[in-house]
Design a protein around this motif. Structure first.
Motif, short mmCIF file in Angstrom:
data_model
loop_
_atom_site.label_atom_id
_atom_site.label_comp_id
_atom_site.label_asym_id
_atom_site.label_seq_id
_atom_site.Cartn_x
_atom_site.Cartn_y
_atom_site.Cartn_z
N GLY A 30 0.80 -1.22 0.00
CA GLY A 30 0.00 0.00 0.00
C GLY A 30 0.83 1.26 0.00
O GLY A 30 0.39 2.29 -0.51
N HIS A 31 2.04 1.22 0.58
CA HIS A 31 2.84 2.44 0.63
C HIS A 31 3.62 2.67 -0.65
O HIS A 31 4.36 3.63 -0.75
N MET A 32 3.47 1.77 -1.62
CA MET A 32 4.18 1.99 -2.89
C MET A 32 3.24 2.09 -4.09
O MET A 32 3.42 2.91 -4.96
N GLY A 36 -3.83 0.05 -0.59
CA GLY A 36 -3.66 0.27 0.83
C GLY A 36 -4.59 -0.60 1.64
O GLY A 36 -5.27 -1.49 1.11
N GLY A 37 -4.62 -0.31 2.94
CA GLY A 37 -5.33 -1.17 3.86
C GLY A 37 -6.81 -1.32 3.55
O GLY A 37 -7.35 -2.42 3.57
N PHE A 94 1.01 8.80 17.07
CA PHE A 94 1.28 8.47 15.66
C PHE A 94 2.65 8.94 15.18
O PHE A 94 2.83 9.22 14.01
N ASN A 96 6.14 8.54 13.65
CA ASN A 96 6.70 7.51 12.76
C ASN A 96 8.04 7.07 13.34
O ASN A 96 9.09 7.64 13.05
N VAL A 100 12.79 4.86 8.26
CA VAL A 100 12.05 5.18 7.04
C VAL A 100 12.53 4.33 5.87
O VAL A 100 11.74 3.90 5.04
N SER A 108 9.99 -0.12 3.93
CA SER A 108 10.26 1.31 4.02
C SER A 108 9.03 1.96 4.62
O SER A 108 8.05 1.29 4.96
N ALA A 109 9.11 3.28 4.76
CA ALA A 109 7.97 4.09 5.17
C ALA A 109 7.54 3.87 6.61
O ALA A 109 6.44 4.25 6.98
N ILE A 112 3.88 3.07 8.27
CA ILE A 112 2.78 3.06 7.30
C ILE A 112 2.39 1.63 6.93
O ILE A 112 1.21 1.29 6.88
N CYS A 115 0.53 -0.07 9.79
CA CYS A 115 -0.81 0.52 9.86
C CYS A 115 -1.71 -0.05 8.77
O CYS A 115 -2.87 -0.36 9.00
N ASN A 116 -1.13 -0.19 7.56
CA ASN A 116 -1.92 -0.76 6.46
C ASN A 116 -2.36 -2.17 6.80
O ASN A 116 -3.50 -2.55 6.51
N ILE A 119 -5.20 -2.00 9.35
CA ILE A 119 -6.45 -1.55 8.73
C ILE A 119 -7.01 -2.63 7.81
O ILE A 119 -8.22 -2.84 7.73
#
Lengths: 151, 223
Positions: A30-32, A36-37, A94, A96, A100, A108-109, A112, A115-116, A119
């Motif tokens: 989802g972060h790329m 996403g979630g 929240f 981060n 990263v 990465s990220a 995120i 979290c995805n 969710i």
């Protein structure tokens, strides 16, 4: 709800795994990539709903129960909240915290991706639970079958 | 005419026709299928306007909702009794048509002279450019290495800072800008959204539950 014809059942056996795999891919990446979630969770719920529709109510009572959906829903919500609370270790809600990493890599990220995942579990289990509730509950209350929905 | 704009107009017409049929048809199954067609049209519009995240979410939600609705409609044997409703006043219909014509005329007119004309359809604020220093948050300088002109939009500041080393895309590490905003910059909103979904699911369970509800429980609770 007795399940559908052997053709549908066999096709479901072939396809359901790939649908769930696609859902997991959408959640994890989802972060790329787009998705996403939420979208991935809905795909997961759709795959499970296909299985329940094809194999019938008895299968749903045994393997994919409403209680399991409820539990997974709560676990996903708690996981998301836990990630949010862990942010306090870095100062605020929240934050981060995780490294990263490099843009475009799977790991990465920071928070995120977790979290995805949270969710995805939450939305998938929640929507599947709603589907089971709509599809199975009113048969369980036999005798006043329409009353369960409309009452 | 721009082919994308043409395609969007065709899609809009398709969705309009689908909505009208969904409202007016007497068969419940046809109505549900028309609602599904409108949903898929919406998804295509999102895709054409450059929002793949939304398009994906829209199409998968539409599929699930359609499956549930078709199942509910098919298992429900009872016929819906078409109630005769009073026809809308002619004046109201004319007013609605006039508003619609005005909107169509406004969207089709190109806003060259910045007058009362609306922005051309499918041309979001994102395409407009502004000085990078204007878009930076108050009290901060524009990031180094940023181009002099940045997209002027709601996300302009984010996009501008996305080019600096420690913020934006490089700050979150997410190649997907949308996720970078949803789950890092605005994660609190996403928590609220997840809560909304959770409460909605709880509401469905509460309405459809079996435990604690006997056949005559409804009558007793009415008293």
């Amino acid at each position: 709800m007795q399940g559908m014809s052997p053709i549908v059942k066999n096709m479901t056996r072939l396809v359901a795994g790939f649908i769930v795999l696609f859902g997991v891919y959408i959640v994890l990446y989802g972060h790329m990539t787009p998705g996403g979630g939420f979208a991935g969770g809905v795909i997961l719920a759709g795959g499970l709903a296909l299985v329940v529709l094809a194999f019938g109510e008895e299968f749903a009572r045994k393997a994919l129960t409403h209680e399991a959906a409820k539990t997974a829903d709560s676990i996903g919500a708690m996981l998301f909240l836990l990630i949010a609370l862990l942010g306090y270790a870095g100062g605020v809600f929240f934050t981060n915290l995780l490294p990263v990493g490099e843009v475009g890599k799977l790991f990465s990220a920071g928070i995120i991706a977790p979290c995805n995942i949270a969710i995805g579990i939450k939305v998938g289990a929640g929507l599947f639970g709603v589907f089971v509730a709509l599809a199975v509950f009113r048969r369980a209350g036999a005798g006043s079958s329409t009353g369960m929905i409309e009452g | 005419m721009d082919p994308v704009l043409l395609l969007l107009l065709v899609l809009l017409g398709f969705m309009l026709a689908g909505s009208l049929i969904a409202v007016e048809t007497r068969d419940l199954l046809s109505s549900v299928i028309c609602v599904g067609a409108v949903g898929f049209g919406t998804s295509l519009v999102f895709l054409l306007l450059g929002a793949p995240d939304l398009a994906l979410t829209q199409v998968v939600v539409e599929i699930l909702v359609l499956v549930v609705l078709v199942r509910v409609v098919i298992t429900r044997r009872d016929e819906t009794h078409a109630t005769s409703r009073a026809t809308l006043p002619v004046g109201l219909v004319l007013l609605a048509l006039g508003v619609m014509a005005a909107i169509v005329f406004g969207t089709l007119a190109t806003g060259e002279d910045e007058g009362l004309t609306m922005r051309p359809f499918g041309d979001p604020l994102l395409n407009e450019q502004a000085e990078a220093s204007v878009m930076a948050p108050a009290g901060e300088k524009a990031p180094e290495g940023a181009p002099a002109r940045m997209p002027k939009s709601a996300g302009g500041a984010f996009l501008a800072h996305g080019l600096s080393e420690s913020q934006g895309s490089r700050g979150t590490g997410a190649a997907n800008y949308v996720m970078g905003i949803l789950l890092d910059y605005r994660a609190y909103d996403t928590l609220g959204e997840a809560t909304v979904v959770f409460v909605a699911v709880l509401g469905v369970y509460a309405v459809l539950r079996k435990v604690g509800r006997s056949r005559h429980a409804g009558n007793e609770s009415d008293r």
